[in-house]
Motif scaffolding. Structure first.
Motif, mmCIF file in Angstrom:
data_model
loop_
_atom_site.group_PDB
_atom_site.id
_atom_site.type_symbol
_atom_site.label_atom_id
_atom_site.label_comp_id
_atom_site.label_asym_id
_atom_site.label_seq_id
_atom_site.Cartn_x
_atom_site.Cartn_y
_atom_site.Cartn_z
ATOM 1 N N GLY A 75 -23.231 -10.467 -0.109
ATOM 2 C CA GLY A 75 -23.742 -11.817 0.072
ATOM 3 C C GLY A 75 -23.186 -12.780 -0.956
ATOM 4 N N ASN A 76 -22.771 -12.246 -2.101
ATOM 5 C CA ASN A 76 -22.207 -13.062 -3.176
ATOM 6 C C ASN A 76 -20.840 -13.651 -2.783
ATOM 7 N N PRO A 77 -19.791 -12.821 -2.578
ATOM 8 C CA PRO A 77 -18.498 -13.423 -2.221
ATOM 9 C C PRO A 77 -18.487 -14.085 -0.851
ATOM 10 N N VAL A 78 -19.233 -13.530 0.123
ATOM 11 C CA VAL A 78 -19.265 -14.147 1.453
ATOM 12 C C VAL A 78 -19.859 -15.550 1.369
ATOM 13 N N THR A 79 -20.927 -15.683 0.577
ATOM 14 C CA THR A 79 -21.546 -16.998 0.405
ATOM 15 C C THR A 79 -20.581 -17.976 -0.245
ATOM 16 N N VAL A 80 -19.925 -17.544 -1.316
ATOM 17 C CA VAL A 80 -19.003 -18.442 -2.001
ATOM 18 C C VAL A 80 -17.829 -18.796 -1.086
ATOM 19 N N LEU A 81 -17.454 -17.870 -0.224
ATOM 20 C CA LEU A 81 -16.364 -18.118 0.721
ATOM 21 C C LEU A 81 -16.690 -19.295 1.640
ATOM 22 N N TRP A 82 -17.817 -19.190 2.381
ATOM 23 C CA TRP A 82 -18.122 -20.289 3.304
ATOM 24 C C TRP A 82 -18.671 -21.520 2.578
ATOM 25 N N TYR B 122 -12.362 -14.838 -2.484
ATOM 26 C CA TYR B 122 -13.523 -14.114 -1.972
ATOM 27 C C TYR B 122 -13.208 -13.350 -0.690
ATOM 28 N N ILE B 123 -12.110 -13.699 -0.020
ATOM 29 C CA ILE B 123 -11.650 -12.890 1.119
ATOM 30 C C ILE B 123 -11.203 -11.525 0.604
ATOM 31 N N LEU B 124 -10.394 -11.545 -0.457
ATOM 32 C CA LEU B 124 -9.943 -10.288 -1.083
ATOM 33 C C LEU B 124 -11.135 -9.517 -1.641
ATOM 34 N N ALA B 125 -12.117 -10.233 -2.208
ATOM 35 C CA ALA B 125 -13.304 -9.581 -2.768
ATOM 36 C C ALA B 125 -14.073 -8.830 -1.703
ATOM 37 N N ILE B 126 -14.224 -9.412 -0.521
ATOM 38 C CA ILE B 126 -14.965 -8.768 0.572
ATOM 39 C C ILE B 126 -14.277 -7.469 1.000
ATOM 40 N N VAL B 127 -12.966 -7.535 1.178
ATOM 41 C CA VAL B 127 -12.204 -6.332 1.567
ATOM 42 C C VAL B 127 -12.330 -5.255 0.494
ATOM 43 N N GLY B 128 -12.195 -5.658 -0.763
ATOM 44 C CA GLY B 128 -12.277 -4.698 -1.867
ATOM 45 C C GLY B 128 -13.648 -4.056 -1.975
ATOM 46 N N MET B 129 -14.699 -4.844 -1.838
ATOM 47 C CA MET B 129 -16.055 -4.308 -1.956
ATOM 48 C C MET B 129 -16.367 -3.304 -0.850
ATOM 49 N N LEU B 130 -15.997 -3.639 0.383
ATOM 50 C CA LEU B 130 -16.264 -2.726 1.502
ATOM 51 C C LEU B 130 -15.486 -1.421 1.352
#
Length: 418
Positions: free
Chosen positions: A145-152, A276-284
């Motif tokens: 929710g952190n990087p996804v939120t900052v993304l949008w 934050y796009i890269l962050a989402i991929v990395g976290m998953l």
């Protein structure tokens, strides 16, 4: 074929906690856009005051972590998050109505106080629903929710400020939290035994598995004993240094990008979303492989080291090559977020259930202190030096320290067996 343990948990619990944490994260990250988008000029905020305002949230966050975590662990995480949602939604919206710096200081501090309970309460809630082999993924879906939120939010905030101004950005991004509080109360259950949407045998299977995992953990008498343990102390310092890097980056990335030649607030919003796009991929990815191998360590320290190197490279490059520096910041941002799921899984796996709430609160509290230091110092250094190089060095050194502490304190599967 492996039996899937109560699969409905993933469809019911995870989306609710994800949305809740996403809404909670808004008021933490959108302040940087308000500063870059005219708030400082409208309220006559100096650069040093701007640094203080950006970091005050984390000071309030620091002081109230442990009481909140204790209440969530021994009373009700559900009730505490419900109250927090209403209060911080109202305070976040009120930020858009301030007329002077004094009221802004009070609101920023109180936002941190109110939101301090959310993160440890969520982690405790998830630890009551998901087993050790699932926990890194469950934690990641929460923290995602952190990087996804900052993304949008980065993209939306740029447009909102451009079309309606920074005040309406705060109001429109704060109000949904109040509405969501009532959805949270209706949809979430404290533990599997409370859920009428699970079969009786599913409830029993999950709770038996969770109880069995506690058998191998050495008992700890009380919080004092847990807080004095070497692992908890080192994890506190590790998370302080890591958080210093994360929030120095999150709070001031919009200002760093906006300082580039011919950069407007809308383009700043789009570019700020890229890391934050890269962050989402990395976290998953990290959470999936961490749960598969149960090797948390290898999915934490290498990424912190990569972030440290990226910030140092940005320092060496200077300000004359914007796009190369920007790509280094994208790498740093992605690497900073990737280890969150495995890291919080470690804490719930090394401590017994009776003290894990307080330990989570302590570690997250010290992390908030690092967030305060990082967001303040990065803003201060940017303002006093007129550039970003000193900030890059600060974040690089802090993350290198976090890397070393991770290697020292987190055990690999081979070390656990020994």
């Amino acid at each position: 074929m492996k039996e899937q343990l109560a699969p409905a948990r993933w469809y019911r619990i995870i989306p609710i906690v994800f949305i809740t944490y996403s809404l909670a994260y808004l008021d933490r990250a959108n302040f940087g856009f308000a500063v870059a988008g005219g708030m400082a000029e409208d309220l006559d905020i100096t650069k040093s005051t701007s640094s203080l305002l950006g970091s005050l949230f984390f000071l309030g966050y620091f002081f109230f972590q442990i009481p909140g975590a204790h209440y969530a662990s021994h009373k009700s995480a559900k009730k505490l998050i419900f109250i927090s949602l209403i209060l911080w939604g109202a305070l976040a919206a009120a930020t858009g109505m301030v007329s002077n710096v004094t009221s802004l200081i009070v609101i920023r501090f109180m936002l941190g106080v109110v939101e301090s309970a959310v993160m440890p309460s969520m982690l405790i809630l998830l630890s009551q629903w998901f087993t050790r082999k699932e926990r890194s993924r469950a934690n990641t879906f929460l923290i995602l929710g952190n990087p996804v939120t900052v993304l949008w939010m980065s993209v939306l905030s740029g447009y909102l400020i451009d079309s309606m101004g920074w005040r309406w950005m705060f109001i429109l991004q704060g109000a949904p939290g109040v509405v969501w509080a009532f959805i949270w109360w209706k949809m979430i259950d404290e533990k599997p035994g409370d859920a009428d949407w699970l079969l009786t045998e599913e409830k029993e299977a999950v709770e038996q598995r969770l109880q069995a995992e506690q058998v191998g953990i050495k008992p700890v008498k009380n919080y004092a004993e847990a807080f004095k343990s070497r692992a908890v102390i080192l994890l506190c310092f590790q998370y302080l240094l890591w958080s210093l890097g994360v929030y120095g980056f999150v709070m001031w990335l919009p200002s760093i990008i906006k300082a580039a030649p011919d950069m407007d607030i809308v383009r700043t919003g789009w570019l700020s979303s890229v890391p934050y796009i890269l962050a989402i991929v990395g976290m998953l990815s990290a959470s999936y492989f961490s749960d598969r191998s149960l090797n948390r360590k290898i999915f934490i320290w290498p990424f912190l080291l990569v972030a440290s190197i990226a910030f140092f490279a940005a320092y060496l490059l200077g300000t004359s090559h914007f796009w190369i520096s920007f790509m280094l910041l994208v790498v740093a941002g992605g690497a900073l977020y990737t280890p969150y799921g495995p890291f919080f899984a470690v804490i719930t796996e090394i401590l017994p259930k009776n003290v894990v709430g307080g330990a989570l609160g302590l570690i997250n509290s010290i992390g908030a202190l690092g967030s305060f230091i990082g967001s303040y110092l990065v803003g201060y250094l940017n303002g006093s030096t007129g550039g970003f190089e000193a900030s890059y060095i600060l974040m690089s050194v802090a993350l290198l320290g976090a890397t070393v502490l991770t290697i020292v304190v987190v055990k690999s599967p081979e070390q656990v067996r020994e």
